[in-house]
Design a protein around this motif. Structure first.
Motif, PDB file in Angstrom:
ATOM      1  N   PRO A 295       0.807  -1.232   0.000  1.00 54.28           N
ATOM      2  CA  PRO A 295       0.000   0.000   0.000  1.00 54.28           C
ATOM      3  C   PRO A 295       0.838   1.280   0.000  1.00 54.28           C
ATOM      4  O   PRO A 295       0.302   2.356  -0.256  1.00 54.28           O
ATOM      5  CB  PRO A 295      -0.809  -0.113   1.295  1.00 54.28           C
ATOM      6  CG  PRO A 295       0.030  -0.974   2.190  1.00 54.28           C
ATOM      7  CD  PRO A 295       0.739  -1.944   1.294  1.00 54.28           C
ATOM      8  N   ARG A 296       2.112   1.202   0.284  1.00 52.67           N
ATOM      9  CA  ARG A 296       2.952   2.404   0.324  1.00 52.67           C
ATOM     10  C   ARG A 296       3.620   2.717  -1.013  1.00 52.67           C
ATOM     11  O   ARG A 296       4.359   3.699  -1.114  1.00 52.67           O
ATOM     12  CB  ARG A 296       4.031   2.244   1.391  1.00 52.67           C
ATOM     13  CG  ARG A 296       3.494   2.221   2.798  1.00 52.67           C
ATOM     14  CD  ARG A 296       2.813   3.499   3.164  1.00 52.67           C
ATOM     15  NE  ARG A 296       2.252   3.509   4.505  1.00 52.67           N
ATOM     16  CZ  ARG A 296       1.457   4.433   4.983  1.00 52.67           C
ATOM     17  NH1 ARG A 296       1.080   5.439   4.193  1.00 52.67           N
ATOM     18  NH2 ARG A 296       0.990   4.371   6.208  1.00 52.67           N
TER      19      ARG A 296
ATOM     20  N   MET B  28      -6.532   6.960   0.626  1.00 52.55           N
ATOM     21  CA  MET B  28      -6.436   8.034   1.609  1.00 52.55           C
ATOM     22  C   MET B  28      -6.444   7.504   3.039  1.00 52.55           C
ATOM     23  O   MET B  28      -5.947   8.162   3.956  1.00 52.55           O
ATOM     24  CB  MET B  28      -7.579   9.035   1.427  1.00 52.55           C
ATOM     25  CG  MET B  28      -7.549   9.797   0.103  1.00 52.55           C
ATOM     26  SD  MET B  28      -5.995  10.661  -0.195  1.00 52.55           S
ATOM     27  CE  MET B  28      -5.320   9.697  -1.550  1.00 52.55           C
ATOM     28  N   ASN B  29      -7.002   6.322   3.236  1.00 51.76           N
ATOM     29  CA  ASN B  29      -6.978   5.734   4.572  1.00 51.76           C
ATOM     30  C   ASN B  29      -5.548   5.431   5.035  1.00 51.76           C
ATOM     31  O   ASN B  29      -5.292   5.329   6.233  1.00 51.76           O
ATOM     32  CB  ASN B  29      -7.817   4.456   4.605  1.00 51.76           C
ATOM     33  CG  ASN B  29      -9.298   4.752   4.455  1.00 51.76           C
ATOM     34  OD1 ASN B  29      -9.761   5.841   4.812  1.00 51.76           O
ATOM     35  ND2 ASN B  29     -10.057   3.802   3.922  1.00 51.76           N
ATOM     36  N   TRP B  30      -4.665   5.275   4.066  1.00 56.17           N
ATOM     37  CA  TRP B  30      -3.246   5.025   4.399  1.00 56.17           C
ATOM     38  C   TRP B  30      -2.462   6.326   4.605  1.00 56.17           C
ATOM     39  O   TRP B  30      -1.261   6.283   4.868  1.00 56.17           O
ATOM     40  CB  TRP B  30      -2.585   4.214   3.270  1.00 56.17           C
ATOM     41  CG  TRP B  30      -3.042   2.786   3.250  1.00 56.17           C
ATOM     42  CD1 TRP B  30      -4.018   2.251   2.477  1.00 56.17           C
ATOM     43  CD2 TRP B  30      -2.540   1.731   4.056  1.00 56.17           C
ATOM     44  NE1 TRP B  30      -4.163   0.915   2.725  1.00 56.17           N
ATOM     45  CE2 TRP B  30      -3.249   0.557   3.710  1.00 56.17           C
ATOM     46  CE3 TRP B  30      -1.558   1.634   5.040  1.00 56.17           C
ATOM     47  CZ2 TRP B  30      -3.011  -0.669   4.315  1.00 56.17           C
ATOM     48  CZ3 TRP B  30      -1.328   0.406   5.626  1.00 56.17           C
ATOM     49  CH2 TRP B  30      -2.037  -0.723   5.276  1.00 56.17           C
ATOM     50  N   MET B  31      -3.129   7.473   4.517  1.00 59.71           N
ATOM     51  CA  MET B  31      -2.507   8.789   4.720  1.00 59.71           C
ATOM     52  C   MET B  31      -1.231   8.954   3.884  1.00 59.71           C
ATOM     53  O   MET B  31      -0.107   9.012   4.413  1.00 59.71           O
ATOM     54  CB  MET B  31      -2.162   9.013   6.200  1.00 59.71           C
ATOM     55  CG  MET B  31      -3.386   9.087   7.081  1.00 59.71           C
ATOM     56  SD  MET B  31      -2.943   9.450   8.784  1.00 59.71           S
ATOM     57  CE  MET B  31      -4.574   9.460   9.542  1.00 59.71           C
TER      58      MET B  31
ATOM     59  N   TRP C 148      -2.930  13.251  -2.063  1.00 62.49           N
ATOM     60  CA  TRP C 148      -4.132  14.048  -1.790  1.00 62.49           C
ATOM     61  C   TRP C 148      -4.420  15.007  -2.939  1.00 62.49           C
ATOM     62  O   TRP C 148      -5.594  15.178  -3.332  1.00 62.49           O
ATOM     63  CB  TRP C 148      -3.929  14.838  -0.500  1.00 62.49           C
ATOM     64  CG  TRP C 148      -3.945  13.996   0.740  1.00 62.49           C
ATOM     65  CD1 TRP C 148      -2.866  13.488   1.384  1.00 62.49           C
ATOM     66  CD2 TRP C 148      -5.089  13.557   1.464  1.00 62.49           C
ATOM     67  NE1 TRP C 148      -3.245  12.763   2.483  1.00 62.49           N
ATOM     68  CE2 TRP C 148      -4.630  12.793   2.561  1.00 62.49           C
ATOM     69  CE3 TRP C 148      -6.465  13.734   1.304  1.00 62.49           C
ATOM     70  CZ2 TRP C 148      -5.492  12.207   3.482  1.00 62.49           C
ATOM     71  CZ3 TRP C 148      -7.334  13.159   2.228  1.00 62.49           C
ATOM     72  CH2 TRP C 148      -6.854  12.402   3.300  1.00 62.49           C
ATOM     73  N   LEU C 149      -3.385  15.645  -3.461  1.00 57.15           N
ATOM     74  CA  LEU C 149      -3.599  16.591  -4.562  1.00 57.15           C
ATOM     75  C   LEU C 149      -4.124  15.877  -5.807  1.00 57.15           C
ATOM     76  O   LEU C 149      -4.931  16.435  -6.567  1.00 57.15           O
ATOM     77  CB  LEU C 149      -2.294  17.329  -4.870  1.00 57.15           C
ATOM     78  CG  LEU C 149      -1.776  18.239  -3.736  1.00 57.15           C
ATOM     79  CD1 LEU C 149      -0.418  18.828  -4.108  1.00 57.15           C
ATOM     80  CD2 LEU C 149      -2.774  19.359  -3.451  1.00 57.15           C
TER      81      LEU C 149
ATOM     82  N   GLU D  11      -5.755  18.402   7.676  1.00 59.05           N
ATOM     83  CA  GLU D  11      -5.692  17.692   8.947  1.00 59.05           C
ATOM     84  C   GLU D  11      -4.593  16.632   8.921  1.00 59.05           C
ATOM     85  O   GLU D  11      -3.901  16.415   9.917  1.00 59.05           O
ATOM     86  CB  GLU D  11      -7.040  17.036   9.248  1.00 59.05           C
ATOM     87  CG  GLU D  11      -8.127  18.024   9.647  1.00 59.05           C
ATOM     88  CD  GLU D  11      -9.436  17.325   9.958  1.00 59.05           C
ATOM     89  OE1 GLU D  11      -9.431  16.070  10.013  1.00 59.05           O
ATOM     90  OE2 GLU D  11     -10.453  18.013  10.144  1.00 59.05           O
ATOM     91  N   CYS D  12      -4.479  15.954   7.772  1.00 57.95           N
ATOM     92  CA  CYS D  12      -3.440  14.918   7.642  1.00 57.95           C
ATOM     93  C   CYS D  12      -2.053  15.532   7.529  1.00 57.95           C
ATOM     94  O   CYS D  12      -1.090  15.011   8.095  1.00 57.95           O
ATOM     95  CB  CYS D  12      -3.745  14.047   6.422  1.00 57.95           C
ATOM     96  SG  CYS D  12      -2.543  12.722   6.161  1.00 57.95           S
ATOM     97  N   HIS D  13      -1.953  16.628   6.787  1.00 61.51           N
ATOM     98  CA  HIS D  13      -0.659  17.316   6.589  1.00 61.51           C
ATOM     99  C   HIS D  13      -0.803  18.781   7.021  1.00 61.51           C
ATOM    100  O   HIS D  13      -1.011  19.665   6.179  1.00 61.51           O
ATOM    101  CB  HIS D  13      -0.233  17.241   5.119  1.00 61.51           C
ATOM    102  CG  HIS D  13       0.054  15.859   4.645  1.00 61.51           C
ATOM    103  ND1 HIS D  13       1.227  15.204   4.934  1.00 61.51           N
ATOM    104  CD2 HIS D  13      -0.694  14.984   3.907  1.00 61.51           C
ATOM    105  CE1 HIS D  13       1.205  14.002   4.393  1.00 61.51           C
ATOM    106  NE2 HIS D  13       0.051  13.839   3.767  1.00 61.51           N
TER     107      HIS D  13
END
Length: 718
Positions: free
Chosen positions: A157-158, A187-190, A196-197, A221-223
């Motif tokens: 997932p990374r 997005m659940n894996w941040m 995100w963009l 919120e995440c970044h």
């Protein structure tokens, strides 16, 4: 045997030497240097070289004509690949080539089997997953491809590339909902900002503004970084919602005001307000930022602020911006080296020119907090002036006496007086108290200074203050303390005696002089003796003065003492009265004074008493230099010149003929220069030959006898 050059030689294969000689071409001289009518380019040369190259030898192409031959070919290739895999199972490129070969044979099930076997070997290799999924998509096995992508993003997932490829496939197939679902899983894996963009751009491509805004909220919120908030605000600004954009900036300032990149946030916020024609808002943002951001990291902010003020501000605003820029420069200097006191001085002057008392005091406090690294006076000499300037600012500019007193007190507490001290700071503190009519406080400060760190300046200033106040008893006590601390100080003894004389205490002054010359060690005894002699002369004590000179000559036979003594004898008149009235000097008395300066029996006082001079001053001096110090020829010559000048100044009463026969002759001679390595040359010097030396042929014997006598006296003294 004729010509040897034409004969055959067996070692040369029966060739002549002429045949074996290397014949170099004769260098041709180019006579016509004009360019040829047809020019050959480099491109033509390369083309000809390419045409002359021989063709590559390639293996012949094998043509398969029937199914049996094809089956044999496939069997042979598969066996080769399987054998290769058995040997190098870990080599992924072999697996890839095997699978691609099976794909080229249109045997997709076998190719899929090879990919699966390869994944069993190394499933962490994302390149393998990419090639596997590409194989499925290229051959339009969509469900198989989805299966491969789903397994890939679940196991790795990374790896962002797997997600991008998966989403890209679904978007190409028109499955927008599926692509959005994959984005949500990702997005659940941040992921990082780019993920995100990409999600936001995906929603904007389908004009989903509200969805994109929601993703931005989750993104910041995440970044929670400055760049993320700025992107969010620009998104709102692009959609024409100024209120929302301002709200985003305000929320960002609340959360990231102390962040390292807060400078960029404030600059972006101010530029946003500037674009919205809100210049006052922009100015307030700049000033707020300059007050809260560390000066060392606000270079770009200062530059932007100055440009903003030049564009929108008035004269005062522009000056304030320039001051802010200079303030930033000084902040940078003191941040790099807090012990650079010159930078602190410049910084303080800048703040004083602005006139903000709180800022000035803040800079002073920060400056004096940087104490020198070692308790050595050379490190403190610049530092102490920060305290002095601080105290003077509080007294003169701020007009706050209590703060000034506190500054002086803290400064005196901080100085390590047991190792060194500064008289200047003690005196300034005392003078401040005197200016504010606090005489008791000034005396207390000076008393502490004498007790903790006595210095000449402190004693002199304290005595001067008490003299101005007329407290003579305090002056006497201070002089006593001064001389207890420094008994060798001739200046203190002289001034103490001068004080007593000014008070009419002649005997006390004389007693002080006697104590002074009785000290075993003095820093400038010649000044003390001169002051004592001048004192006795001013009191018209001729006998005491003469006795003083005799006592001084017992201690030193210096040339200046002899000359001073002779001048005194020549200047004394025949009157020993203590009256202050002027007495007319008669011609006979002048003769007596002159004769006394030379040598004879003279009638000296007004009562015509006969005083016997055992020897005149000049004669005694000459006798000393001739017999006891013959090596001091230059001093002896100077003495004679002084005597000659005195006789000539006496006019008719003088007798130049008495001195001229005794004058020496000047001779220029050479002598060797001695050094550690031996003789290093010769030097010129002036020698003096006196008349008696010409009449003494055995002068060297006399000099040797004198040296022997001197050596014997020194040994007897020991």
């Amino acid at each position: 045997m004729g010509n040897s050059g034409k004969e055959a030689d067996a070692s040369l294969g029966y060739l002549t030497r002429k045949d074996t000689e290397v014949k170099l071409p004769r260098p041709t001289r180019v006579k016509n240097k004009t360019p040829a009518p047809i020019q050959i380019t480099a491109e033509q040369i390369l083309r000809e070289a390419r045409e002359r190259q021989e063709a590559e030898i390639r293996p012949p192409k094998q043509k398969i004509t029937d199914t049996g031959e094809l089956a044999d070919y496939r069997l042979r290739k598969r066996k080769e690949y399987e054998d290769l895999i058995r040997r190098v199972r870990w080599n992924i490129s072999v697996w890839v080539k095997y699978a691609q070969w099976e794909e080229s044979q249109k045997d997709f099930s076998r190719a899929r089997s090879v990919w699966e076997r390869a994944l069993e070997v190394d499933y962490r290799n994302h390149t393998l997953w990419l090639k596997y999924a590409d194989f499925e998509m290229k051959n339009k096995f969509v469900n198989h491809a989805r299966n491969v992508w789903d397994r890939a993003v679940s196991l790795l997932p990374r790896v962002d590339q797997l997600w991008y490829k998966y989403i890209h496939m679904e978007e190409i197939l028109g499955n927008v909902a599926g692509a959005r679902q994959i984005f949500e899983r990702w997005m659940n894996w941040m992921p990082d900002q780019q993920g995100w963009l990409s999600f936001i751009k995906f929603e904007l491509r389908y004009n989903e503004i509200e969805r994109a805004r929601g993703i931005y909220e989750r993104f910041v919120e995440c970044h929670p970084k400055v760049t993320a908030w700025i992107r969010f605000a620009k998104f709102e600004m692009k959609n024409g919602d100024i209120a929302r954009a301002r709200n985003v900036y305000e929320r960002a300032v609340e959360k990231l005001a102390e962040d390292e990149e807060a400078e960029n946030l404030f600059v972006a916020f101010a530029e946003f307000e500037e674009r919205c024609k809100e210049t006052e808002r922009a100015r307030c943002i700049y000033k707020f930022a300059l007050d809260h951001i560390p000066k060392g990291s606000a270079e770009n902010l200062y530059r932007k602020f100055v440009a903003f003020e030049k564009q929108y501000g008035d004269k005062e605003g522009i000056e304030d911006a320039i001051v802010s820029k200079r303030r930033f420069q000084y902040e940078d200097e003191v941040r790099k080296n807090p012990l650079n006191y010159d930078a602190w001085f410049d910084y303080v002057r800048l703040e004083e020119s602005v006139g903000d008392k709180n800022r000035v005091r803040e800079v002073y406090e920060r400056a004096i907090a940087n104490e020198p690294p070692a308790p050595e006076k050379r490190y403190w000499q610049r530092y102490i002036y920060l305290w002095i300037n601080y105290a003077l600012y509080e007294e003169l500019d701020a007009e706050d006496a209590e703060r000034t007193r506190a500054v002086y007190r803290l400064c005196l507490q901080q100085i390590p007086h047991e190792k060194f001290s500064f008289a200047k700071i003690w005196l300034l503190a005392a003078q401040f108290e005197i200016r504010h009519l606090n005489l008791k406080g000034a005396r207390q400060i000076l008393g502490n200074a004498i007790g903790k760190a006595p210095k000449d300046k402190i004693f002199k200033k304290y005595i001067e203050i008490e003299l101005q106040l007329g407290n003579m008893d305090r002056c006497r006590k201070l002089y006593e303390k001064y001389l207890e601390w420094s008994p060798q100080n001739c200046y203190a003894w002289s001034k103490f005696a001068e004080l007593e004389r000014s008070l009419g205490e002649t005997e006390r002054a004389r007693a002080i002089f006697e104590l002074a010359i009785a000290q075993p060690a003095l820093d400038m005894p010649e000044l003390l003796w001169k002051a004592y002699v001048d004192f006795e002369i001013s009191e018209k004590q001729i006998d005491r003065t003469r006795q003083l000179y005799e006592r001084l000559l017992d201690r030193t036979k210096h040339l200046k003492v002899w000359i001073s003594y002779a001048k005194f004898e020549a200047s004394t008149m025949g009157n020993d009265d203590d009256d202050s009235e002027e007495v007319t000097i008669s011609e006979d008395q002048k003769k007596l004074c002159i004769q006394n300066a030379r040598s004879c029996k003279v009638i000296f006082n007004s009562f015509q008493q006969l005083l016997l001079c055992t020897s005149g001053v000049f004669e005694k001096a000459l006798n000393y230099f001739r017999t006891s110090a013959p090596e001091l020829k230059e001093e002896r010559a100077m003495l004679l010149e002084e005597w000659l000048n005195m006789e000539s100044n006496f006019g008719e009463l003088g007798n130049v003929a008495l001195v001229q026969p005794k004058l020496p002759k000047k001779l220029k001679r050479r002598r060797p220069i001695n050094s550690e390595d031996g003789l290093s040359g010769m030097e010129d010097y002036v020698d003096y030959v006196f008349p008696e030396e010409n009449n003494a042929p055995n002068l060297k014997i006399l000099e040797a006898a004198y040296k022997w006598k001197k050596q014997r006296l020194s040994s007897s003294d020991e």
